[in-house]
Enzyme design. Structure first.
Site, PDB file in Angstrom:
ATOM      1  N   LEU A  84       6.663 -12.858  -2.584  1.00 43.05           N
ATOM      2  CA  LEU A  84       6.352 -11.947  -1.526  1.00 43.05           C
ATOM      3  C   LEU A  84       7.805 -11.311  -1.081  1.00 43.05           C
ATOM      4  CD1 LEU A  84       3.301 -13.012   0.622  1.00 43.05           C
ATOM      5  CD2 LEU A  84       3.309 -11.775  -1.645  1.00 43.05           C
ATOM      6  N   THR A 129       4.171  -2.940  -6.570  1.00 43.04           N
ATOM      7  CA  THR A 129       3.742  -1.913  -5.509  1.00 43.04           C
ATOM      8  C   THR A 129       3.634  -0.581  -6.040  1.00 43.04           C
ATOM      9  OG1 THR A 129       4.962  -0.669  -3.988  1.00 43.04           O
ATOM     10  CG2 THR A 129       6.129  -1.878  -5.229  1.00 43.04           C
ATOM     11  N   GLU A 131       4.768   1.793  -4.959  1.00 40.79           N
ATOM     12  CA  GLU A 131       5.720   2.889  -5.219  1.00 40.79           C
ATOM     13  C   GLU A 131       6.370   2.949  -6.360  1.00 40.79           C
ATOM     14  OE1 GLU A 131       7.896   4.513  -2.516  1.00 40.79           O
ATOM     15  OE2 GLU A 131       5.948   4.700  -1.871  1.00 40.79           O
ATOM     16  N   TYR A 154      14.074   1.319  -4.017  1.00 42.95           N
ATOM     17  CA  TYR A 154      13.017   0.306  -3.993  1.00 42.95           C
ATOM     18  C   TYR A 154      12.003   0.341  -5.041  1.00 42.95           C
ATOM     19  CZ  TYR A 154       8.848  -1.993  -2.079  1.00 42.95           C
ATOM     20  OH  TYR A 154       7.699  -2.889  -2.049  1.00 42.95           O
ATOM     21  N   LYS A 158      11.390  -2.821  -8.162  1.00 41.09           N
ATOM     22  CA  LYS A 158      10.359  -3.319  -8.335  1.00 41.09           C
ATOM     23  C   LYS A 158       9.823  -3.016  -9.796  1.00 41.09           C
ATOM     24  CE  LYS A 158       9.033  -5.303  -4.514  1.00 41.09           C
ATOM     25  NZ  LYS A 158       8.188  -6.591  -4.194  1.00 41.09           N
ATOM     26  N   HIS A 184      -0.513  -1.660   2.537  1.00 39.14           N
ATOM     27  CA  HIS A 184      -1.483  -2.472   3.514  1.00 39.14           C
ATOM     28  C   HIS A 184      -0.731  -2.850   4.680  1.00 39.14           C
ATOM     29  CE1 HIS A 184       0.478  -4.997   0.322  1.00 39.14           C
ATOM     30  NE2 HIS A 184       0.526  -5.954   1.489  1.00 39.14           N
TER      31      HIS A 184
HETATM   32  P1  NAP Z   1       7.945  -7.783   4.709  1.00 42.87           P
HETATM   33  O1  NAP Z   1       6.957  -8.033   6.039  1.00 42.87           O
HETATM   34  O2  NAP Z   1       9.031  -6.928   4.885  1.00 42.87           O
HETATM   35  O3  NAP Z   1       8.390  -9.178   4.541  1.00 42.87           O
HETATM   36  C1  NAP Z   1       9.168  -9.596   3.173  1.00 42.87           C
HETATM   37  C2  NAP Z   1       9.783 -10.932   3.584  1.00 42.87           C
HETATM   38  O4  NAP Z   1      10.731 -11.016   2.396  1.00 42.87           O
HETATM   39  C3  NAP Z   1      10.554 -11.317   4.974  1.00 42.87           C
HETATM   40  O5  NAP Z   1      10.010 -12.403   5.458  1.00 42.87           O
HETATM   41  C4  NAP Z   1      12.077 -11.327   4.444  1.00 42.87           C
HETATM   42  O6  NAP Z   1      12.589 -12.392   5.224  1.00 42.87           O
HETATM   43  C5  NAP Z   1      11.808 -11.892   2.873  1.00 42.87           C
HETATM   44  N1  NAP Z   1      13.037 -11.534   2.414  1.00 42.87           N
HETATM   45  C6  NAP Z   1      13.889 -10.510   2.385  1.00 42.87           C
HETATM   46  N2  NAP Z   1      14.977 -10.615   1.620  1.00 42.87           N
HETATM   47  C7  NAP Z   1      14.931 -11.982   1.491  1.00 42.87           C
HETATM   48  C8  NAP Z   1      15.992 -12.759   0.529  1.00 42.87           C
HETATM   49  N3  NAP Z   1      17.203 -12.305   0.001  1.00 42.87           N
HETATM   50  N4  NAP Z   1      15.646 -13.957   0.281  1.00 42.87           N
HETATM   51  C9  NAP Z   1      14.423 -14.609   0.768  1.00 42.87           C
HETATM   52  N5  NAP Z   1      13.470 -13.866   1.419  1.00 42.87           N
HETATM   53  C10 NAP Z   1      13.851 -12.713   1.630  1.00 42.87           C
HETATM   54  O7  NAP Z   1       7.193  -7.448   3.473  1.00 42.87           O
HETATM   55  P2  NAP Z   1       5.586  -7.472   3.177  1.00 42.87           P
HETATM   56  O8  NAP Z   1       4.686  -6.090   3.914  1.00 42.87           O
HETATM   57  O9  NAP Z   1       4.835  -8.717   3.799  1.00 42.87           O
HETATM   58  O10 NAP Z   1       5.170  -7.359   1.654  1.00 42.87           O
HETATM   59  C11 NAP Z   1       5.316  -8.554   1.069  1.00 42.87           C
HETATM   60  C12 NAP Z   1       5.703  -7.968  -0.444  1.00 42.87           C
HETATM   61  O11 NAP Z   1       4.825  -7.265  -1.099  1.00 42.87           O
HETATM   62  C13 NAP Z   1       7.060  -7.475  -0.675  1.00 42.87           C
HETATM   63  O12 NAP Z   1       7.632  -7.789  -1.738  1.00 42.87           O
HETATM   64  C14 NAP Z   1       6.827  -5.945  -0.453  1.00 42.87           C
HETATM   65  O13 NAP Z   1       7.725  -5.340  -1.429  1.00 42.87           O
HETATM   66  C15 NAP Z   1       5.456  -5.906  -1.365  1.00 42.87           C
HETATM   67  N6  NAP Z   1       4.472  -4.806  -1.063  1.00 42.87           N
HETATM   68  C16 NAP Z   1       4.258  -4.672   0.009  1.00 42.87           C
HETATM   69  C17 NAP Z   1       3.146  -3.613   0.523  1.00 42.87           C
HETATM   70  C18 NAP Z   1       2.681  -3.488   1.608  1.00 42.87           C
HETATM   71  O14 NAP Z   1       2.024  -2.277   1.698  1.00 42.87           O
HETATM   72  N7  NAP Z   1       2.739  -4.462   2.645  1.00 42.87           N
HETATM   73  C19 NAP Z   1       2.665  -3.013  -0.772  1.00 42.87           C
HETATM   74  C20 NAP Z   1       2.879  -3.235  -1.898  1.00 42.87           C
HETATM   75  C21 NAP Z   1       3.657  -4.389  -2.329  1.00 42.87           C
HETATM   76  P3  NAP Z   1      13.020 -11.994   6.796  1.00 42.87           P
HETATM   77  O15 NAP Z   1      11.927 -12.374   7.738  1.00 42.87           O
HETATM   78  O16 NAP Z   1      14.163 -13.003   6.950  1.00 42.87           O
HETATM   79  O17 NAP Z   1      13.484 -10.594   6.955  1.00 42.87           O
HETATM   80  O1  F7E Z   2       5.931   5.098   4.870  1.00 43.87           O
HETATM   81  C1  F7E Z   2       5.789   8.531   6.011  1.00 43.87           C
HETATM   82  C2  F7E Z   2       7.139   8.263   4.904  1.00 43.87           C
HETATM   83  O2  F7E Z   2       7.500   3.310   5.524  1.00 43.87           O
HETATM   84  C3  F7E Z   2       4.593   5.687   4.728  1.00 43.87           C
HETATM   85  C4  F7E Z   2       6.143  -0.710   2.070  1.00 43.87           C
HETATM   86  O3  F7E Z   2       5.482  -1.701   2.388  1.00 43.87           O
HETATM   87  O4  F7E Z   2       4.152   0.561   1.228  1.00 43.87           O
HETATM   88  C5  F7E Z   2       5.201   0.673   2.172  1.00 43.87           C
HETATM   89  O5  F7E Z   2       6.103   1.601   1.715  1.00 43.87           O
HETATM   90  C6  F7E Z   2       4.774   7.374   4.683  1.00 43.87           C
HETATM   91  C7  F7E Z   2       5.925   7.996   3.788  1.00 43.87           C
HETATM   92  O6  F7E Z   2       5.832   2.824   3.782  1.00 43.87           O
HETATM   93  C8  F7E Z   2       7.759   8.313   9.348  1.00 43.87           C
HETATM   94  O7  F7E Z   2       7.884   9.191   4.512  1.00 43.87           O
HETATM   95  C9  F7E Z   2       6.681   9.767   8.080  1.00 43.87           C
HETATM   96  O8  F7E Z   2       5.554   8.831   3.084  1.00 43.87           O
HETATM   97  O9  F7E Z   2       4.910   3.325   6.158  1.00 43.87           O
HETATM   98  P1  F7E Z   2       5.961   3.646   5.158  1.00 43.87           P
HETATM   99  P2  F7E Z   2       5.871   3.136   2.305  1.00 43.87           P
HETATM  100  O10 F7E Z   2       7.175   3.997   2.106  1.00 43.87           O
HETATM  101  O11 F7E Z   2       4.770   3.864   1.804  1.00 43.87           O
HETATM  102  C10 F7E Z   2       4.488   0.276  -0.247  1.00 43.87           C
HETATM  103  C11 F7E Z   2       3.308   0.252  -1.006  1.00 43.87           C
HETATM  104  C12 F7E Z   2       5.496  -0.603  -0.187  1.00 43.87           C
HETATM  105  O12 F7E Z   2       5.545  -1.323  -1.382  1.00 43.87           O
HETATM  106  C13 F7E Z   2       6.620  -0.939   0.481  1.00 43.87           C
HETATM  107  O13 F7E Z   2       7.237  -2.223   0.591  1.00 43.87           O
HETATM  108  O14 F7E Z   2       5.029   7.702   5.896  1.00 43.87           O
HETATM  109  N1  F7E Z   2       6.671   8.693   7.204  1.00 43.87           N
HETATM  110  N2  F7E Z   2       7.242   9.602   9.099  1.00 43.87           N
HETATM  111  C14 F7E Z   2       7.397   7.829   7.842  1.00 43.87           C
HETATM  112  N3  F7E Z   2       7.748   6.262   7.520  1.00 43.87           N
HETATM  113  C15 F7E Z   2       8.456   5.579   8.255  1.00 43.87           C
HETATM  114  N4  F7E Z   2       8.586   4.549   7.987  1.00 43.87           N
HETATM  115  N5  F7E Z   2       8.883   6.143   9.612  1.00 43.87           N
HETATM  116  C16 F7E Z   2       8.531   7.411   9.935  1.00 43.87           C
HETATM  117  O15 F7E Z   2       9.001   7.953  10.832  1.00 43.87           O
END
Ligand code: NAP
Ligand code: F7E
Length: 328
Positions: A84, A129, A131, A154, A158, A184
């Site tokens: 993750l 993801t 993305e 990003y 991925k 999520h």
């Molecule tokens: P998150 O809250 O940003 O957590 C990512 C974790 O990765 C953090 O604990 C961070 O550590 C750790 N990390 C960053 N750089 C690292 C490194 N160089 N070595 C070891 N650990 C490192 O992300 P999340 O929302 O839980 O998502 C989990 C995974 O799912 C990620 O890979 C993300 O890209 C992917 N993903 C997320 C979503 C979503 O909507 N949440 C959707 C699709 C995929 P620190 O605490 O030290 O910063």
């Molecule tokens: O943006 C728009 C922005 O940063 C969602 C990560 O977990 O999900 C996440 O990526 C949308 C975008 O998430 C603001 O332009 C508007 O269209 O919450 P976000 P993300 O970019 O979709 C994917 C699935 C991952 O894998 C990623 O790790 O919202 N937006 N206004 C904004 N976004 C942010 N952050 N801040 C704003 O003020």
């Protein structure tokens, strides 16, 4: 520790998904090892929030340091690895494209190699993801057959990790799978992401701590689900007889504007337009305008469906942030 307990290594344990996954695995009887980076001051708040900090064993490692991953895998030889860890904020990935690539792409190669050489029976989950789809769009939705067209460093990193995960399966017969998860969220979502930024902002406005909420593109649409539901899909993927890749989402999407409207509504604040300003700083050089999953495969094969609706998710996050400020 139960000697027969399965073991799991979770990277990114301190983030959002790590604690939800750790809680689920612990409930299922796993011994969970959480990999953390080297910190001056580690932050266990998210694990504390879910009440699992003391139940996780921590190991030090960094996705950019291959030897730390080798040592971790060689020492633990876990049954399952859930990768993750990532630089997960899309918005920062233009500014930090190299770091994002090193962590999200090369780091995955290092971890896969560590498994291949030192623990080839370990199963591997890669946090892929939506993305990766970017502008890739089949009839208004994305599924396992949709073409990738990532729009950010990003997303590009991925895509590399996705294909490396597939390639290790095809080349070396390792058990590796990709969960292609759509957005999520949860009360422990990072504060930079738009949902949490909104619910935190709304709570501050409610308690008179802020006057405005500055956002970027309000028209962007996302398929938002609850992190607590999505970790169950990760786990189920790893229990399959054969490794495979799955899209995980709700199958519906909503705009940032809709999220804002509902969040203000649940906080009991009318006239949200009075508080929300758009700021070009929060717009992206290349936007992913709209994402919506078609989660047919995950429904059918893993018998997984989300339990928390969009409205419930917004309410859960608003309530949690109001509570934080109530006692602040
Ligand atoms: P998150 O809250 O940003 O957590 C990512 C974790 O990765 C953090 O604990 C961070 O550590 C750790 N990390 C960053 N750089 C690292 C490194 N160089 N070595 C070891 N650990 C490192 O992300 P999340 O929302 O839980 O998502 C989990 C995974 O799912 C990620 O890979 C993300 O890209 C992917 N993903 C997320 C979503 C979503 O909507 N949440 C959707 C699709 C995929 P620190 O605490 O030290 O910063
Ligand atoms: O943006 C728009 C922005 O940063 C969602 C990560 O977990 O999900 C996440 O990526 C949308 C975008 O998430 C603001 O332009 C508007 O269209 O919450 P976000 P993300 O970019 O979709 C994917 C699935 C991952 O894998 C990623 O790790 O919202 N937006 N206004 C904004 N976004 C942010 N952050 N801040 C704003 O003020």
């Amino acid at each position: 520790m139960n000697r027969m307990a399965k073991t799991a290594l979770v990277t990114g344990i301190l983030g959002q998904d790590g604690p939800y996954l750790a809680k689920l695995l612990i409930e299922k009887g796993y011994k969970v090892f959480g990999m953390i980076r080297r910190y001056s001051n580690p932050n266990y708040d998210n694990l504390d929030y879910l009440g699992v900090t003391k139940k996780v064993d921590f190991v030090e490692g960094d996705m950019t340091d291959e030897s730390s991953l080798i040592n971790t895998v060689r020492t633990l030889r876990p049954d399952e690895v859930y990768n993750l860890a990532a630089q997960s904020f899309v918005g920062d990935s233009w500014q930090m494209a190299k770091l994002t690539t090193e962590v999200n792409a090369l780091g995955v190669l290092y971890l896969l190699n560590a498994i291949k050489f030192f623990s080839p029976t370990t199963k591997f989950y890669q946090a892929s993801t939506s993305e990766m789809f970017g502008l890739g769009n089949t009839n208004g939705y994305q599924d396992e057959n949709t073409t990738f067209h990532p729009r950010s460093p990003y997303g590009i990193a991925k895509v590399y990790a996705y294909w490396m995960t597939v390639n290790f399966r095809e080349s070396y017969s390792l058990f590796t799978c990709n969960g292609i998860l759509f957005n999520h969220e949860s009360p422990i979502r990072g504060i930079q992401f738009v949902t949490r930024k909104i619910t935190d902002g709304v709570a501050r406005i409610k308690y008179g701590l802020s006057k405005k909420l500055s956002l970027g593109n309000l028209d962007a649409k996302r398929d938002w689900g609850f992190a607590g539901d999505y970790v169950e899909a990760m786990y189920r993927m790893m229990q399959q007889k054969k490794p495979d890749d799955f899209v995980v989402g709700t199958g519906e999407n909503h705009s940032v504007r809709e999220f804002v409207e509902l969040a203000f509504h649940y906080a009991g604040i009318s006239n949200w337009e009075k508080y929300v300003v758009t700021d070009p700083r929060f717009k992206r050089p290349a936007e992913v305008y709209e994402l919506k999953s078609r989660p047919t495969k995950v429904h059918k094969v893993l018998e997984w469906k989300p339990k928390v609706s969009f409205k419930k998710l917004v309410k859960m996050m608003v309530d949690a942030d109001l509570k934080r400020f109530e006692y602040a």
